[in-house]
Write an enzyme that holds these catalytic residues in place. Sequence first.
Site, short mmCIF file in Angstrom:
data_model
loop_
_atom_site.label_atom_id
_atom_site.label_comp_id
_atom_site.label_asym_id
_atom_site.label_seq_id
_atom_site.Cartn_x
_atom_site.Cartn_y
_atom_site.Cartn_z
N LYS A 123 35.59 -7.42 -12.07
CA LYS A 123 34.32 -8.02 -12.50
C LYS A 123 33.18 -7.00 -12.42
CE LYS A 123 31.08 -10.28 -10.36
NZ LYS A 123 29.89 -9.76 -11.07
N GLY A 176 29.06 -2.79 -3.23
CA GLY A 176 27.81 -3.53 -3.42
C GLY A 176 27.03 -3.61 -2.13
N SER A 177 26.27 -4.68 -1.99
CA SER A 177 25.37 -4.78 -0.83
C SER A 177 26.14 -5.10 0.45
CB SER A 177 24.34 -5.88 -1.09
OG SER A 177 25.00 -7.13 -1.23
N THR A 178 25.58 -4.67 1.55
CA THR A 178 26.17 -4.96 2.87
C THR A 178 26.21 -6.47 3.10
OG1 THR A 178 25.40 -2.84 3.68
CG2 THR A 178 25.90 -4.51 5.35
N GLY A 232 29.08 -7.81 1.21
CA GLY A 232 30.26 -7.26 1.88
C GLY A 232 30.63 -8.09 3.10
N GLU A 252 32.84 -0.84 0.14
CA GLU A 252 31.96 0.31 0.06
C GLU A 252 30.55 -0.25 -0.08
OE1 GLU A 252 29.55 2.64 -0.95
OE2 GLU A 252 30.54 3.11 -2.84
N CYS A 304 24.26 4.60 -3.41
CA CYS A 304 24.54 4.21 -2.02
C CYS A 304 24.51 5.42 -1.09
CB CYS A 304 25.88 3.50 -1.94
SG CYS A 304 27.15 4.36 -2.84
N GLU A 364 17.91 0.16 3.55
CA GLU A 364 18.27 0.74 2.26
C GLU A 364 17.32 0.18 1.20
OE1 GLU A 364 21.96 -0.47 0.15
OE2 GLU A 364 22.32 1.68 -0.09
#
Length: 484
Positions: free
Chosen positions: A188, A240-242, A245, A262, A296, A393
């Site tokens: 996706k 993607g984002s933490t 995640g 990641e 990132c 971030e």
Amino acid sequence: MAVKNKNVFDFSPALESAGHIQLKDQYELFINGKWTKPKSGKYFKTINPSNEKVIAQVAEASKTDVDAAVSAAEKAFNGWSSLSGKERGKYLFRLARLIQEKARELSVIETLDGGKPIRESRDIDIPLAAAHFFYHAGWADKLEYAFPNRKTEPLGVAGQIIPWNFPLLMAAWKLAPALACGNTVVLKPAETTPLTALKLAEIIEEAEFPPGVVNIVTGAGATGAAIVNHPKVNKIAFTGSTEVGKIIQRATANTDKKLTLELGGKAANIIFEDAAINQAVEGIINGIYFNQGHVCCAGSRLFVQESVHDEVIQKLKARIENLVVGDPMDKNTDIGAINSKSQLETINKYLKIGKEEGLEMFQSSCSVPSKGFWCKPTIFTGAAQSSRIVQDEIFGPVLAVQTFRTIGEVIQKANNTPYGLSAGVWTDKGSKIFNLTQQLRAGVIWANTFNKFDPTSPFGGYKESGFGREGGVHGLESYLKFND
Ligand code: NAI
Ligand code: MG
């Protein structure tokens, strides 16, 4: 592959040689080798963030569509995984060559859909995507040499969810190792940048992959969640984002799904007084302003040794004034459009926080277009470790500058972050480089360069930057089980 000729873009003279790029007005889901309408009949728009114009309507996959994609991948698995590695390699080589042939078209689409400068799409994203397929095509028939004396097997169906900052490149990072190892895939792309993944699906069709080996479903978070929660998916790979995640880690915790994440980063870029200062300044610029800072592993925390601080900052400001901000389709542009309205809002929120915290802000005096999403290259000096500009971030063209005196001090400060994805060291002394690379807690450490990528080199993080590696032999491990 027949492409309808409805939406033909005529580009600026800068791209004359790219010819006319053909895009469809509406994209369906790529399931079992066929273009399939979404069951719900729902579509979403993808826009060009540099002028806010709609480029195309894109199908939104529901749980039912994801289920069809997973079933197709499951059905294709036996055939694909029992092909010889050499045969699988042939498909991947063919795909890599087709990406090279269509590099110009892919570069233009990447820049249109995501806002990154055409020079970066053309010179970095697309060539690296092809390189990733070439590299993994080479591994497909050599897995027994990658893991000598070990019995390996593919995992099954891999669910792969990718972000909007390097759309085609992240698709390549995910697909190439999965396919080389014999897995089938449901991928996706991100909702703001689906077009190059859909173009890749057309190329996969042209390369005559067996149906169901690669399925590409478009949609937003709910579509991603349907992949993550599907019981027949054996592996999840996410970039993607933490925040997301962590949701995915919780969702897969009670299952036997293999997971790699990641996530975000807040890399330290460290400049010693003995560094080649002009080169270091270029490295700082590339570290934070490459791809509008939507990276990132961006060098978003700059640490400058006190004795050269004033010189570095003065040169940095002069260099920032020379950066060309604007039309991403112009080959002279250095900084393109911010990827989405919501990402611009996030960045602007941090600019406000930085000012409220009393940091000194410097921005380029350039002007930006009135339409679209833009942020001028920015630096904050005088930042403290506790500043949110230093801790969070931002994922935009915003640099936080701190100073240090000793190696011990900079190591301590650089490691004082929840993230651990990358770092950079600029010095004339090899001994300093070796010392720092061992003590900095980061997955990738660049010495006298920054933001350089190669398919042979494993990429991934420590701490809240995630786990698992992509690229190199280590990246193959994430798509295999070891039966010994
Ligand atoms: P995001 O994590 O929401 O999006 C990444 C991908 O995950 C997209 O394909 C999205 O559709 C999908 N997704 C969203 N929610 C999901 C869920 N519950 N389950 C499964 N998939 C889901 O990131 P977003 O909101 O676009 O950006 C927010 C921040 O994340 C950025 O400001 C940046 O700090 C960070 N980020 C980091 C990236 C990296 O390369 N590590 C890439 C993109 C964002
Ligand atoms: Mg878009």
